[in-house]
Design an enzyme around this catalytic site. Structure first.
Site, PDB file in Angstrom:
ATOM      1  N   LEU A 193       0.803  -1.067  -0.216  1.00 23.34           N
ATOM      2  CA  LEU A 193      -0.328   0.557  -0.297  1.00 23.34           C
ATOM      3  C   LEU A 193       0.790   0.508   0.518  1.00 23.34           C
ATOM      4  O   LEU A 193       1.295   1.562   0.502  1.00 23.34           O
ATOM      5  CB  LEU A 193      -0.522  -0.112   1.533  1.00 23.34           C
ATOM      6  N   SER A 228       9.197   2.773   5.092  1.00 20.06           N
ATOM      7  CA  SER A 228       8.829   4.042   3.998  1.00 20.06           C
ATOM      8  C   SER A 228       8.206   4.509   4.097  1.00 20.06           C
ATOM      9  O   SER A 228       8.437   5.506   4.706  1.00 20.06           O
ATOM     10  CB  SER A 228       9.326   3.406   2.863  1.00 20.06           C
ATOM     11  N   ASP A 265      31.211 -44.167   5.801  1.00 14.68           N
ATOM     12  CA  ASP A 265      30.181 -42.313   5.319  1.00 14.68           C
ATOM     13  C   ASP A 265      31.269 -41.160   5.976  1.00 14.68           C
ATOM     14  O   ASP A 265      31.812 -40.789   6.094  1.00 14.68           O
ATOM     15  CB  ASP A 265      29.513 -42.395   6.474  1.00 14.68           C
ATOM     16  N   LYS A 295      40.468  -6.062 -23.073  1.00 12.44           N
ATOM     17  CA  LYS A 295      40.814  -7.062 -23.027  1.00 12.44           C
ATOM     18  C   LYS A 295      42.000  -7.868 -23.752  1.00 12.44           C
ATOM     19  O   LYS A 295      41.803  -7.802 -25.043  1.00 12.44           O
ATOM     20  CB  LYS A 295      39.934  -8.318 -23.649  1.00 12.44           C
TER      21      LYS A 295
END
Length: 778
Positions: A145, A181, A345, A488
């Site tokens: 809103l 805000s 494991d 480059k």
């Protein structure tokens, strides 16, 4: 958390380096970075549930928010930089035209890191990701809103009440949040049965219904011209690509306001946006009004407990929820398990548990052979020291021994890939030697791969730093943030390190190549102060002063003094310096790009063959146009606020090429001339070995053909080095050891992963096979 100087602290079991704690991020109130971090640490218990499982987009003010007269510089950041701590969870999200690697915050330390990098605003979508990083359907709906000109918080409250009634009519309970805000957000919990497109459409219908019922107060259109004196009901926040400020996040306003969940009773009082100090005071007196909407973080040991009877097994079965271990080191354990089928494991500590995989064929000891890794349930940290017998009839019945244990460091931890270096015990199964393993998800399965050592590190007194690498991208990726653009250059990467006695030149992989370019080393020794490390590129210029990779190849790998001296006049080279990594013996890697470039310019490199090209100050489009006019390879875009991440390929540096180029490994050839070859057979290393990607038959000079033919014949072998070479290619192929790296340019890729119209550019003597990866599949 008062801090007067930079320091490394332990937060929630994680080591975090905090710098510039006294930097003021909110000048209007004098709020410092230390105070922001302190707020995030205190608010974490109520904020983390709203961040749980959600990719986080950060809005950063690295120099503070400024004031109304002089707003601070700000940028959005989606991708998690490589410089971020490895313990922050990463998820890859595929958008329509691109993908991003986002962080998912799950700990107090994650929030503290956000404060450290001045990520004041944390924005999240209405959907979450699962444990494997897959996107789930939205679990909440939000209406924003937003008061337009001439309207304010009072009008937003009036709309909120109307929206609450409308939502209640369809069985949804809304919670209001003052946004920090101008307006309000309304959140509703949904059951996850609908996708984002449906929810966005539903939210739009709600907005339109509110506008029809209150035409003088509500507008549902985004058009600014219609918003005067009204409240926009922004329904678009439910779009799958949109994000909303997370509840309890700070805002980058002049004052340190916060997005705060409120009770409905509060809305009818003297409502205003709250600052962070007021929020902390509220939380001391009451809980989170939005707590019912936050998904409960699952207990990661629930599955483990459900599979074990604590009264019947000697295994540890803790009743409490797991918490990160209060230690600066992370633990690993590898257990040999003689169950119904013997297996090992493999367990790594993370977020208070041992993340676990079962290895049916054991721990790989050969980098060329990967083993299956089967993910299993998370285990408690106490399991790191467990050994003994699990009784018959219990889950995993059999004998358990500790094969090796110790500590580890992770250089990567994503939902589809983990790279960890294990430091075991002297008498453990790893032999007391640090070993690096990669766990890689391939579809539904995982593989574990023993990484090869890239190279041995040069002596510490030289100060070699492994170069930071750029990510291949296109112009569309250079959007948010402040960027500098460099050309480059068509050369080879080189790091120059100068100490009290000498200057040495290192290749990208760390090999000392000083003997190949003695004139560069001599110029560096004479003009650069000891205690300096520079990153740059060695190039050879042709008659038009354009860098020529083909010309440079004549210098690459030549180390005999007599041959080198003969080439110095024939093929002169220039060193183009573009980054300063160490100055006066002090590391600059944590400094920003702009700070490092200023320090590099201050060196005032005066030698003719040592040059510092200026970064391009115009737009990316102008930089690309300038690169094309100069007949260069392309442009490298560098984030001006980025730090130097040694040895990592970072999205803070993006290389934009004018044509596709790819490094390749040569694995064989097909016959051609009596003493040469017709075409080379090339590949790219993958988890299973060298993958065939096509043939290269053009682009070779006579000199290159002769040199390649001699090298390939010396490495001749009977069996193919490729894992998947096609039968028609193998018919008359001659195989060679996959040790030669070259570079090709090409038109594209076929659907089956083969290069189209590949043309040879030259041998890359500065790269090894393990440095080769797919640059792009476009």
């Amino acid at each position: 958390m008062a801090m007067s100087s930079a320091q490394t602290v332990t937060i929630d079991g994680r080591l975090l380096r905090l710098t510039h704690p006294d930097k003021v991020l909110y000048p209007a109130t004098g709020t410092t970075k230390a105070e922001v971090i302190d707020y995030l640490v205190q608010v974490a218990p109520v904020m983390l549930p709203h961040l749980s499982g959600r990719p986080v987009t950060r809005k950063r003010w690295v120099n503070g928010v400024g004031t109304s007269d002089a707003p601070g510089d700000v940028f959005f950041e989606k991708n998690l930089p490589d410089s971020a701590p490895s313990w922050i969870r990463r998820v890859t999200v595929q958008h329509r035209s691109h993908r991003n690697v986002y962080p998912v915050f799950a700990s107090v330390a994650d929030l503290a890191w956000a404060g450290q990098v001045a990520a004041l605003e944390l924005h999240v979508p209405q959907w979450r990701v699962d444990d494997l990083g897959e996107s789930l359907r939205p679990d909440r709906l939000v209406l924003d809103l937003d008061p337009g000109p001439g309207a304010g918080l009072a009008e937003a409250v009036e709309v909120a009440h109307a929206a609450r009634e409308l939502l209640a009519d369809v069985g949804l309970e809304a919670v209001p949040v003052t946004s920090g805000s101008k307006g309000l957000h309304l959140y509703c919990s949904v059951d996850g049965s609908r996708d984002a497109e449906y929810l966005s459409s539903f939210a739009k219908q709600l907005a339109v219904a509110l506008e029809e019922a209150h035409p003088d107060l509500v507008v549902s259109s985004m058009a600014k011209a219609k918003r005067g004196g009204k409240v926009l009901v922004d329904w678009s926040q439910n779009n799958g690509n949109k994000t909303t400020i997370c509840p309890y996040s700070l805002r980058g306003r002049e004052h340190p306001t916060v997005a705060v969940p409120r009770s409905w009773d509060e809305l009818d009082g003297d409502l205003r946006q709250l600052e962070y100090g007021e929020v902390l005071e509220r939380l001391r007196d009451s809980g989170d009004p939005m707590a019912g909407l936050a998904p409960q973080t699952p207990d990661r040991l629930d599955t483990y407990r459900s599979m074990r009877d604590a009264s019947a097994t000697p295994e540890p079965v803790p009743s409490e929820r797991p918490r990160p271990h209060e230690s600066d080191e992370l633990r690993f354990v590898i257990q040999e398990h003689a169950a119904r089928r013997r297996h090992w494991d493999f367990r790594l500590e993370r977020d208070g548990v041992l993340v676990s995989w079962a290895l049916p064929k054991g721990v790989p000891d050969d980098p060329s052979r990967n083993h299956l890794a089967v993910p299993t349930e998370d285990h408690p940290l106490e399991y790191a020291s467990f050994h003994g017998d699990i009784p018959k009839g219990q889950y995993g019945a059999g004998h358990v021994d500790i094969w090796d244990s110790g500590t580890y460091t992770a250089s990567k931890w994503r939902d589809d890939e983990v790279i960890a270096t294990l430091h075991g015990s002297d008498n453990g199964g790893l032999g007391g030697v640090a070993r690096t393993f990669a766990l890689i998800r391939t579809g539904e399965n995982w593989l574990i791969h023993l990484m090869k050592d890239q190279c041995s590190d040069p002596p510490a007194d030289i100060g070699f730093v492994r170069p930071m690498l750029a990510t291949l991208a296109d112009a569309r990726d250079v959007r948010e943030g402040r960027w500098a653009f460099e050309m480059k250059w068509d050369g080879v990467r080189a790091v120059i390190a100068v100490d009290e006695e000498r200057a040495r030149i290192f290749s990208r992989a760390g090999r000392d190549v000083t003997a190949s370019y003695p004139e560069v080393a001599e110029a560096a020794r004479e003009s650069i102060a000891p205690g300096t490390v520079i990153d740059g590129e060695i190039v050879a210029l042709d008659a038009q002063a354009i860098p020529s990779f083909g010309l440079l190849q004549r210098r690459m790998g030549v180390e005999k003094a007599r041959e080198v001296q003969a080439l110095i006049d024939e093929v002169p080279v220039t060193y183009l310096a573009f980054d300063l990594l160490v100055g006066d013996g002090r590391s600059l890697q944590d400094s920003t790009y702009d700070e490092r470039r200023r320090a590099l310019r201050d060196l005032d490199l005066g030698a003719e063959i040592l040059v510092t090209p200026e970064a391009f100050t115009g737009s990316l489009e102008d930089a690309i146009a300038a690169s094309r006019r100069s007949k260069l390879e392309g442009v490298v875009a560098k984030r001006r606020d980025s730090r130097y991440v040694a040895g990592e390929r970072s999205p803070a540096w993006l290389k934009i090429k004018h044509q596709h180029a790819q490094s390749v490994v040569v694995g064989g050839w097909r016959p051609g001339a009596p003493k040469g070859f017709g075409s080379l057979l090339v590949g790219i290393p993958g988890p299973d070995g060298l993958r065939y990607i096509g043939r290269v038959g053009t682009g070779f000079s006579d000199r290159q053909r002769a040199e390649l033919s001699a090298i390939l014949r010396r490495g001749r072998r009977v069996t193919p080095p490729f894992v998947d070479v096609p039968a028609d290619v193998a018919t008359d192929a001659i195989w060679t050891s996959p040790s030669v790296v070259g570079e090709v340019v090409y038109a594209g890729w076929t659907g089956s992963g083969i290069l189209r119209h590949a043309v040879w550019r030259g041998i890359r003597k500065d790269l090894g096979p393990d440095d080769v990866h797919i640059e792009s599949k476009e």
